[in-house]
Design a protein around this motif. Structure first.
Motif, mmCIF file in Angstrom:
data_model
loop_
_atom_site.group_PDB
_atom_site.id
_atom_site.type_symbol
_atom_site.label_atom_id
_atom_site.label_comp_id
_atom_site.label_asym_id
_atom_site.label_seq_id
_atom_site.Cartn_x
_atom_site.Cartn_y
_atom_site.Cartn_z
ATOM 1 N N THR A 59 24.452 9.101 48.105
ATOM 2 C CA THR A 59 23.887 10.375 47.657
ATOM 3 C C THR A 59 22.441 10.425 48.150
ATOM 4 O OG1 THR A 59 22.797 9.712 45.598
ATOM 5 C CG2 THR A 59 25.184 10.095 45.498
ATOM 6 N N MET A 60 21.802 11.576 48.003
ATOM 7 C CA MET A 60 20.407 11.701 48.445
ATOM 8 C C MET A 60 19.467 10.808 47.645
ATOM 9 S SD MET A 60 19.313 15.369 46.768
ATOM 10 C CE MET A 60 17.562 15.058 46.555
ATOM 11 N N TRP A 61 19.941 10.343 46.468
ATOM 12 C CA TRP A 61 19.074 9.544 45.605
ATOM 13 C C TRP A 61 18.964 8.103 46.063
ATOM 14 C CZ3 TRP A 61 15.812 12.002 42.685
ATOM 15 C CH2 TRP A 61 16.099 13.310 42.294
ATOM 16 N N ARG A 62 19.648 7.741 47.185
ATOM 17 C CA ARG A 62 19.473 6.390 47.716
ATOM 18 C C ARG A 62 18.041 6.207 48.275
ATOM 19 N NH1 ARG A 62 23.787 4.816 50.511
ATOM 20 N NH2 ARG A 62 23.304 4.278 52.652
ATOM 21 N N TYR A 63 17.298 7.296 48.416
ATOM 22 C CA TYR A 63 15.896 7.219 48.887
ATOM 23 C C TYR A 63 14.937 7.544 47.735
ATOM 24 C CZ TYR A 63 18.895 8.286 52.871
ATOM 25 O OH TYR A 63 19.920 8.304 53.773
ATOM 26 N N ARG A 64 15.305 7.222 46.532
ATOM 27 C CA ARG A 64 14.620 7.766 45.355
ATOM 28 C C ARG A 64 13.150 7.377 45.251
ATOM 29 N NH1 ARG A 64 14.915 5.176 39.877
ATOM 30 N NH2 ARG A 64 12.878 6.090 40.207
ATOM 31 N N GLU A 65 12.734 6.246 45.834
ATOM 32 C CA GLU A 65 11.304 5.898 45.796
ATOM 33 C C GLU A 65 10.463 6.954 46.515
ATOM 34 O OE1 GLU A 65 13.722 3.831 46.420
ATOM 35 O OE2 GLU A 65 13.465 2.018 45.219
ATOM 36 N N LEU A 66 11.083 7.721 47.433
ATOM 37 C CA LEU A 66 10.366 8.746 48.192
ATOM 38 C C LEU A 66 10.588 10.143 47.619
ATOM 39 C CD1 LEU A 66 11.119 7.326 51.748
ATOM 40 C CD2 LEU A 66 8.852 7.557 50.723
#
Lengths: 419, 81
Positions: A59-66
């Motif tokens: 999901t798009m939240w795999r880059y959540r630190e950004l």
């Protein structure tokens, strides 16, 4: 209340660089410049590695630190990671060596890239304690706010111009949102929305939550890089309404390079608009960064028809800085673009997709994108949302009686003769 | 009751040399405060805060629009596709 994120540090004015706390604010008090999320990249670098990202759900939240939230995402947790399609047949049709389509027509849950921005805005709205969320929209954004708010149990209001077509209204009403039609011109509706956001303390996704909302678009850029095998594409063609998506994909590529997740290779971003509302493309072609408003947009690409694009200035600078350019196409070319993408790749895009495909065609024909290059087209919404734009323009079914003789006479013999 | 509105003004070419904000200050009891500006021969873009009675601010905005100035709240693009 979530503990503050160690990665998402502040809001920052894009004009003067002043820092602000991570509240529901979107304009700098000093120069009225737009506020944008700022991050501590030194803190992110050791945590957000390729291995860490690859171990997470698709999901798009795999880059959540950004992405600009403090805790775990609570709205739209399934959004994103749409297919990056290697489009060989479309590449041949457009005359370019290598082409990919980033296919957000199948984004979850409302079939447009708006689910990316809304999931970030509503996750942040919850963290900030908002009980009511709202937006003003003529289509995709309204559908996405209504659906995502429904699944999160948030009360929502969708403000629309009173004369909007019934079909588009239905796509929001079905989710049980409060749809309010407003009589009045575009700028009057704009003013009312900003007044409502200030007076009632609602979370307006594209007013007071705008810095959070806009950052969601970056996820499209991150996914493109990862799906290409951890590299930045040479050329990316992006539809422009406010110009926000283009500036955020530019930011996403820059962030990935800065974090060492991809090689810091040169890349260019190109903006696509419809001629009936092309304030950014026209400014770019005139060689200026002053964007003249279009008072009455006239195009079938309604999701791009923003006459006073808030991020136009920044989009022009991103294109100039990377050596990209802008193009615009007529409504007939928009329809041709939709059909070409559908016939070559089996992807049915809304009018904005037709704009992107036909602008890419022009950019390749004029040599602005080299034929021996590799390009990505950002396709942002599903064609089922704008069927009226192509009605009667894709031919008609052939009608026959239920007999084999009729089939042979009117279909088979004609088709084999034509072949 | 006094309130403050934050606006972007866009002046067309024909108004670039006219002292529009001075005229506005003489005609309406509102406080004008320019926060950012970019003026060329072709176009003028000004970010302006207007402070005063709500009705007077409304009248001042209507006067600007009548003149041919494009007036938007800083929250432009509220309606999206």
């Amino acid at each position: 209340m979530d503990k503050p994120s160690p990665f998402f540090s502040n809001l920052k004015c894009r004009e003067c660089g002043r820092l602000y706390p991570k509240q529901a604010i979107h304009v700098c008090d000093f120069d009225f410049g737009p506020l944008e999320a700022a991050y501590d990249y030194d803190a992110i670098r050791p945590v957000l590695t390729r291995a860490a990202i690859e171990s997470r759900p698709h999901t798009m939240w795999r880059y959540r630190e950004l992405l600009p939230i403090d805790g775990e995402p609570t709205v739209g947790t399934q959004v994103g990671f749409t297919p990056l399609v290697k489009a060989d047949r479309l590449a041949r049709a457009l005359g370019i060596r290598e082409l990919y389509v980033k296919n957000d027509t199948v984004n979850y849950p409302t079939l447009s890239f708006k689910d990316r921005v809304v999931s970030v805005a509503l996750s942040r709205a919850r963290e900030l304690g908002f009980k009511v969320v709202a937006c003003a929209s003529t289509g995709n954004l309204a559908n996405s706010v209504a659906a995502n708010a429904a699944s999160a149990g948030l009360k929502s209001y969708v403000l629309i111009p009173a004369d909007l077509e019934q079909g588009k209204v239905l796509g929001s009403l079905v989710y049980g949102t409060n749809v309010i039609g407003i009589h009045g011109a575009y700028d009057q509706v704009n003013r009312l929305c900003s007044e409502i956001a200030g007076k009632y303390g609602w979370g307006f996704v594209n007013v007071n939550l705008r810095p959070y909302y806009a950052e969601g678009s970056k996820s499209m850029g991150y996914e493109i890089c990862e799906q290409l095998g951890w590299r930045i594409p040479q050329h990316t063609v992006i539809p422009m309404a406010s110009g926000s998506l283009l500036t955020k994909i530019h930011k996403a590529y820059g962030e990935f390079a800065r974090l060492g997740l991809v090689e810091n290779a040169p890349f260019a971003v190109y903006g696509a608009q419809a001629t009936g509302c092309a304030p950014i493309a026209h400014a770019m072609k005139r060689g200026t960064d002053i964007v003249k408003p279009v008072p009455k947009p006239e195009t079938i690409a309604k999701s791009l028809a923003i006459g006073t694009p808030a991020d136009g200035y920044y989009a022009i600078h991103a294109m100039k800085q990377t050596g990209g350019s802008a193009e615009d196409v007529t409504d007939d070319e928009v329809v041709a673009g939709i059909r070409l993408l559908a016939e070559c790749e089996g992807i049915f895009a809304e009018t904005a997709g037709g704009v992107t495909v036909s602008c890419a065609k022009k950019l390749i024909e004029t040599g602005k994108i080299p034929r021996d290059g590799s390009a990505v087209l950002c396709i942002t919404g599903h064609g089922l949302k704008t069927q009226e734009a192509i009605a009667g323009k894709c031919g008609e079914p052939r009608l026959i009686k239920p007999s084999l003789r009729e089939f042979e006479e009117h279909v088979y013999s004609k088709d084999t003769a034509a072949a | 009751m006094n309130e403050k509105q934050r606006l972007w003004l866009m002046f067309p070419t024909k108004l670039v040399t006219r002292p529009v904000l001075w005229e506005l200050g003489r005609q309406f009891p509102v406080i004008t405060n320019v926060r950012q500006a970019s003026v060329t021969e072709e176009i003028g873009i000004v970010s302006l805060s207007l402070e005063g009675e709500r009705e007077e601010i409304k009248k001042a905005i209507a006067w600007l629009e009548e003149l041919g100035v494009n007036v938007e709240p800083v929250e432009i693009n509220t309606i999206e596709g």
